[in-house]
Design a protein around this motif. Structure first.
Motif, short mmCIF file in Angstrom:
data_model
loop_
_atom_site.label_atom_id
_atom_site.label_comp_id
_atom_site.label_asym_id
_atom_site.label_seq_id
_atom_site.Cartn_x
_atom_site.Cartn_y
_atom_site.Cartn_z
N VAL A 124 0.86 -1.18 0.00
CA VAL A 124 0.00 0.00 0.00
C VAL A 124 0.90 1.24 0.00
O VAL A 124 1.87 1.32 0.74
N GLY A 125 0.58 2.18 -0.89
CA GLY A 125 1.37 3.40 -1.02
C GLY A 125 2.30 3.40 -2.21
O GLY A 125 2.75 4.46 -2.66
N ASP A 126 2.61 2.22 -2.75
CA ASP A 126 3.49 2.13 -3.92
C ASP A 126 2.74 2.53 -5.18
O ASP A 126 1.54 2.32 -5.29
N ARG A 127 3.48 3.08 -6.13
CA ARG A 127 2.92 3.36 -7.45
C ARG A 127 3.25 2.17 -8.34
O ARG A 127 4.41 1.78 -8.45
N VAL A 128 2.22 1.57 -8.93
CA VAL A 128 2.41 0.37 -9.74
C VAL A 128 1.77 0.53 -11.09
O VAL A 128 0.87 1.34 -11.30
N SER A 129 2.25 -0.28 -12.01
CA SER A 129 1.67 -0.40 -13.35
C SER A 129 1.33 -1.87 -13.53
O SER A 129 2.19 -2.74 -13.36
N LEU A 130 0.06 -2.14 -13.84
CA LEU A 130 -0.38 -3.51 -14.07
C LEU A 130 -0.73 -3.66 -15.54
O LEU A 130 -1.67 -3.01 -16.02
N GLU A 169 -5.35 0.05 -1.32
CA GLU A 169 -5.88 -1.01 -0.46
C GLU A 169 -5.58 -2.37 -1.08
O GLU A 169 -5.63 -2.54 -2.30
N MET A 170 -5.26 -3.33 -0.21
CA MET A 170 -5.06 -4.71 -0.63
C MET A 170 -5.87 -5.59 0.32
O MET A 170 -5.84 -5.38 1.53
N ARG A 207 -6.99 -2.23 -4.76
CA ARG A 207 -7.57 -0.98 -5.24
C ARG A 207 -6.42 -0.03 -5.57
O ARG A 207 -5.53 0.17 -4.76
N ILE A 208 -6.49 0.51 -6.78
CA ILE A 208 -5.44 1.41 -7.26
C ILE A 208 -6.08 2.73 -7.63
O ILE A 208 -7.00 2.78 -8.44
N GLN A 209 -5.58 3.82 -7.02
CA GLN A 209 -6.06 5.15 -7.39
C GLN A 209 -5.26 5.59 -8.60
O GLN A 209 -4.04 5.74 -8.54
N LEU A 237 -0.97 -10.55 -14.68
CA LEU A 237 -0.46 -9.36 -15.36
C LEU A 237 1.01 -9.11 -15.04
O LEU A 237 1.51 -9.52 -13.99
N GLU A 238 1.66 -8.38 -15.94
CA GLU A 238 3.01 -7.89 -15.66
C GLU A 238 2.88 -6.77 -14.64
O GLU A 238 2.09 -5.85 -14.81
N ILE A 239 3.64 -6.86 -13.56
CA ILE A 239 3.60 -5.87 -12.49
C ILE A 239 4.90 -5.09 -12.51
O ILE A 239 5.98 -5.68 -12.45
N VAL A 240 4.80 -3.77 -12.60
CA VAL A 240 5.97 -2.91 -12.50
C VAL A 240 5.76 -2.01 -11.29
O VAL A 240 4.81 -1.23 -11.24
N ASN A 241 6.62 -2.16 -10.29
CA ASN A 241 6.54 -1.31 -9.10
C ASN A 241 7.43 -0.10 -9.35
O ASN A 241 8.65 -0.20 -9.38
N ARG A 242 6.82 1.04 -9.55
CA ARG A 242 7.55 2.25 -9.89
C ARG A 242 8.12 2.95 -8.65
O ARG A 242 8.74 4.00 -8.77
N SER A 243 7.90 2.40 -7.48
CA SER A 243 8.39 3.02 -6.25
C SER A 243 9.70 2.43 -5.77
O SER A 243 10.27 2.91 -4.80
#
Length: 196
Positions: free
Chosen positions: A32-38, A48-49, A55-57, A74-80
């Motif tokens: 929670v709090g990380d910026r991700v790309s799915l 929220e998880m 849930r992704i804003q 999905l491919e998950i990219v954690n941008r944080s």
């Protein structure tokens, strides 16, 4: 169909979400709090998880609710991580009658990129596609924090539009479809159909 088989089919998706949620929780590719790309369509901050979904804003006020069974595929990219720096690019379209060299010069020399990231010397502007009525340009630049991506893109597009208009590379009244409209100035537009 018997009662137990109906119940089994009804629980199939829920159980897939639960087991995928457990796998995602164990692997912990984000928190929670990380910026991700799915995949290619969903990007934003995890707010929220739970056992069934995350849930992704997104960059607006929209909340994407993604079932864990979908997340697991999905491919998950954690941008944080490992740090919050992020390379970003925006695409904009200008009428084909605007000289491409001049458009690139105005965008590189003005305050559009500087306003997004002061002191940034690694930003670049490139002509990426030429069409019969519109040319596409891509501006690439870094942002110091993944949380700033949405606001940085918005600020850059507003400044780029202003620079191009004041350099007289944009004209009043031309819409994406080519219709005239004397009450607006159009610069940053989605890809026109005739440029594909």
């Amino acid at each position: 169909m018997s009662w137990p088989s109906w119940l089994g089919l009804a629980l199939q998706n829920t159980l897939a979400d639960v087991f995928s949620g457990i796998a995602v929780d164990i692997e912990a590719p984000f928190q929670v709090g990380d910026r991700v790309s799915l995949g290619n369509n969903i990007e934003g901050q995890v707010v929220e998880m739970n056992w069934r979904s995350i849930r992704i804003q997104k960059d607006g006020a929209d909340i994407a609710i993604v079932p864990n069974s979908v997340v697991a595929k999905l491919e998950i990219v954690n941008r944080s991580v490992p740090n919050r720096d992020r390379a970003v690019s925006v695409q904009l379209w200008c009428p084909d009658r605007a000289d491409p060299e001049r458009v690139v010069e105005v965008l590189q020399g003005g305050d559009a990129v500087v306003s997004v990231h002061p002191g940034n010397s690694s930003a670049s502007v490139a002509l990426t596609r030429m069409g019969p009525r519109w040319n596409s340009y891509t501006i690439s630049f870094p942002v110091p924090d993944s949380q700033l991506v949405g606001s940085a893109k918005s600020l850059l597009l507003r400044h780029a539009r202003r620079q191009l208009y004041h350099a007289r590379l944009l004209t009043r009244g031309r819409t994406r479809s080519g219709e005239t409209n004397d009450n607006s100035v159009h610069a940053i537009l989605p890809a026109p159909a005739d440029s594909q």
